[in-house]
Design an enzyme around this catalytic site. Structure first.
Site, short mmCIF file in Angstrom:
data_model
loop_
_atom_site.label_atom_id
_atom_site.label_comp_id
_atom_site.label_asym_id
_atom_site.label_seq_id
_atom_site.Cartn_x
_atom_site.Cartn_y
_atom_site.Cartn_z
N THR A 73 66.63 103.60 15.83
CA THR A 73 67.14 104.18 14.60
C THR A 73 66.21 105.48 14.51
OG1 THR A 73 65.76 103.15 13.15
CG2 THR A 73 67.75 102.10 13.44
N ASP B 139 66.16 107.82 -5.50
CA ASP B 139 64.93 107.67 -5.06
C ASP B 139 64.58 106.15 -5.43
OD1 ASP B 139 62.24 106.99 -4.62
OD2 ASP B 139 61.39 109.05 -5.34
N VAL B 140 64.64 105.30 -4.54
CA VAL B 140 64.48 103.74 -5.11
C VAL B 140 63.16 103.38 -5.81
CG1 VAL B 140 66.01 102.93 -3.23
CG2 VAL B 140 63.49 103.09 -2.73
N TYR C 35 52.45 98.89 6.15
CA TYR C 35 54.03 98.57 6.36
C TYR C 35 54.00 97.04 6.41
CZ TYR C 35 58.60 98.43 8.52
OH TYR C 35 59.96 98.18 8.75
N ASP D 12 70.68 107.24 -1.46
CA ASP D 12 69.76 107.56 -0.67
C ASP D 12 69.12 108.91 -1.14
OD1 ASP D 12 68.26 108.50 1.80
OD2 ASP D 12 69.18 107.11 2.95
N1 LIG Z 1 64.36 100.44 12.75
C1 LIG Z 1 63.61 99.39 12.81
O1 LIG Z 1 63.23 99.24 14.12
C2 LIG Z 1 63.23 98.46 11.84
C3 LIG Z 1 62.70 97.30 12.19
C4 LIG Z 1 62.52 96.56 11.12
C5 LIG Z 1 62.66 96.70 9.80
N2 LIG Z 1 63.34 97.95 9.70
C6 LIG Z 1 63.73 98.23 7.96
O2 LIG Z 1 65.08 98.60 7.95
C7 LIG Z 1 65.06 99.28 7.03
C8 LIG Z 1 66.09 100.57 7.39
O3 LIG Z 1 65.48 101.18 8.59
P1 LIG Z 1 66.04 102.17 9.34
O4 LIG Z 1 65.59 102.00 10.79
O5 LIG Z 1 67.53 102.53 9.12
O6 LIG Z 1 65.36 103.71 8.93
P2 LIG Z 1 65.73 105.17 8.77
O7 LIG Z 1 64.71 105.99 8.65
O8 LIG Z 1 66.75 105.28 9.77
O9 LIG Z 1 66.71 105.00 7.31
C9 LIG Z 1 65.91 104.61 6.09
C10 LIG Z 1 66.62 105.69 5.10
O10 LIG Z 1 65.60 105.22 3.90
C11 LIG Z 1 65.80 106.60 3.16
N3 LIG Z 1 64.52 106.44 2.01
C12 LIG Z 1 63.15 106.61 2.53
N4 LIG Z 1 62.63 106.56 1.36
C13 LIG Z 1 63.47 106.35 0.32
C14 LIG Z 1 63.31 106.30 -1.10
N5 LIG Z 1 62.24 106.51 -1.80
N6 LIG Z 1 64.50 106.09 -1.94
C15 LIG Z 1 65.62 106.16 -1.43
N7 LIG Z 1 65.91 106.44 0.07
C16 LIG Z 1 64.70 106.51 0.78
C17 LIG Z 1 65.87 107.54 4.21
O11 LIG Z 1 66.15 108.92 3.53
C18 LIG Z 1 66.55 106.90 5.13
O12 LIG Z 1 67.95 107.43 5.17
C19 LIG Z 1 63.76 100.09 6.41
O13 LIG Z 1 63.40 99.27 5.32
C20 LIG Z 1 62.86 99.42 7.64
O14 LIG Z 1 61.56 99.16 7.31
C21 LIG Z 1 63.59 98.62 10.35
#
Ligand SMILES: NC(=O)c1ccc[n+]([C@@H]2O[C@H](COP(=O)([O-])OP(=O)(O)OC[C@H]3O[C@@H](n4cnc5c(N)ncnc54)[C@H](O)[C@@H]3O)[C@@H](O)[C@H]2O)c1
Length: 255
Positions: free
Chosen positions: A191, A64-65, A156, A38
Site C-alpha cells: 500500500t 482527523d481521527v 509504531y 480521511d
Molecule cells: N500496509 C501495511 O503493510 C500495513 C501493515 C500492518 C498494519 N497496517 C495498518 O493498516 C492501516 C492502514 O494502512 P495502509 O497501509 O492502508 O496505509 P495508507 O497510508 O495507504 O492509508 C492510511 C490512510 O490514513 C489516513 N490518515 C493518516 N493520518 C490520519 C489522521 N490523523 N486522521 C485521519 N486519517 C488519517 C491517510 O490519509 C491515509 O489515507 C494503518 O493503521 C496501518 O498501520 C498496514
C-alpha cells in the site's frame, strides 16, 4: 442487493488509501452502506463518488481521527444519513521510523496520537450508538508489529501493541452490549504506506528484499488479502469471534 454484509452501515477511517480504500470497495460489493472518512479529502471524495456511480451508498467526511470533537460530528452525520452504525473499522494510521535514540517526544506522540488515540476516540464515539442499535462489530487495524518488534519502529510497535490490548480489554467490556471487537494484524502489504517508505529510504531495494524474505510465502501481501479478512470480521460469519487477533501475514510471525 444481497451480499455478506448486506444493509450493514460501515464507518471506515483512513478510507482514502490502502487497506481502508480496498475494504470499502470489497464491503460495497458485498452490500454494505459506507461512511468513509480521511484527512485526504480529494482521494476520499473520489472513492465515494466512484462507489456511488456504481450504485452503492457511500458518504465521505473529512476527519482527523485525533480530533475528539470531530468524532462526535462524524458519528452524528453517519446516524443522520443511515440511522445506525453496524461496523467501525479503524484503519487510519501512520508509520513513523525514527531510530529510538534520536526520537523526540513530539515524534513519539504523533504516532501514538493517530494510531492509538485515534482508535480509542473512534471506539468511544461509536460504541454507544452501536449499543443502541443492538450491537455491532469493531475492527481495529493493528499490525504484526503489534506482536513482534522491529528496530527503528519503536513508536509504531508501541502504538500497535496498544491497539491489540485495547481491543482485548474492550472486547470483554462491550460484549454484554452485543459489540464484538477484534484486531487485524497484516504483514507488510503493498500500500502507499509501505511503498512510499521504501521509496524514500536510501536502501529501499535492500529493505524490500529483507522484508520479503521474512514472509514465509516469499512476497508482500495485497490489500485485497487484508480486506477479505475485514469483510469476514464485519459480517455475521464471525459472530462468535471477539477479542481475537486475525493475523494475515504470509507466515511472518510463524518463525
Ligand atoms: N500496509 C501495511 O503493510 C500495513 C501493515 C500492518 C498494519 N497496517 C495498518 O493498516 C492501516 C492502514 O494502512 P495502509 O497501509 O492502508 O496505509 P495508507 O497510508 O495507504 O492509508 C492510511 C490512510 O490514513 C489516513 N490518515 C493518516 N493520518 C490520519 C489522521 N490523523 N486522521 C485521519 N486519517 C488519517 C491517510 O490519509 C491515509 O489515507 C494503518 O493503521 C496501518 O498501520 C498496514
Amino acid at each position: 442487493m444481497s451480499g455478506r454484509v448486506s444493509g450493514k452501515v460501515v464507518l471506515i477511517t483512513g478510507a482514502a488509501s490502502g487497506l481502508g480504500a480496498e475494504s470499502a470497495r470489497r464491503l460495497a460489493a458485498e452490500g454494505a452502506h459506507l461512511v468513509l472518512t480521511d484527512m485526504a479529502e480529494a482521494a476520499g471524495q473520489d472513492l465515494a463518488q466512484s462507489l456511488t456511480a456504481q450504485g452503492h451508498q457511500a458518504l465521505f467526511l473529512t476527519q482527523d481521527v485525533t480530533d475528539e470533537a470531530r468524532w462526535t460530528e462524524v458519528a452524528r452525520a453517519a446516524m443522520d444519513r443511515f440511522g445506525k452504525i453496524d461496523v467501525l473499522i479503524n484503519s487510519a494510521g501512520i508509520s513513523g521510523s525514527e531510530p529510538f535514540l534520536e526520537m523526540t517526544l513530539a515524534a513519539w506522540r504523533q504516532v501514538l496520537s493517530v494510531n492509538l488515540d485515534g482508535t480509542f476516540l473512534g471506539m468511544r464515539a461509536v460504541a454507544p450508538l452501536m449499543a443502541e442499535g443492538g450491537g455491532g462489530s469493531i475492527i481495529n487495524l493493528s499490525s504484526i508489529l503489534g506482536k513482534v518488534g522491529m528496530a527503528g519502529a519503536s513508536a509504531y510497535c508501541a502504538s500497535k501493541g496498544g491497539v491489540l490490548m485495547l481491543t482485548k480489554a474492550t472486547a470483554l467490556e462491550l460484549a454484554p452490549l452485543g459489540i464484538r471487537v477484534n484486531s487485524v494484524h497484516p504483514g507488510f502489504i503493498e500500500t502507499p504506506m509501505v511503498t512510499n517508505a521504501l521509496h524514500e529510504a536510501e536502501n529501499g531495494n535492500e529493505m524490500r528484499d529483507l522484508i520479503i524474505s521474512r514472509h514465509a510465502l516469499g512476497r508482500m501481501g495485497l490489500a485485497r488479502e487484508i480486506a477479505d479478512g475485514i469483510v469476514f470480521l464485519a459480517s455475521d460469519e464471525s459472530s462468535f469471534m471477539t477479542g481475537a487477533e486475525l493475523v494475515i501475514d504470509g507466515g511472518y510471525t510463524a518463525a
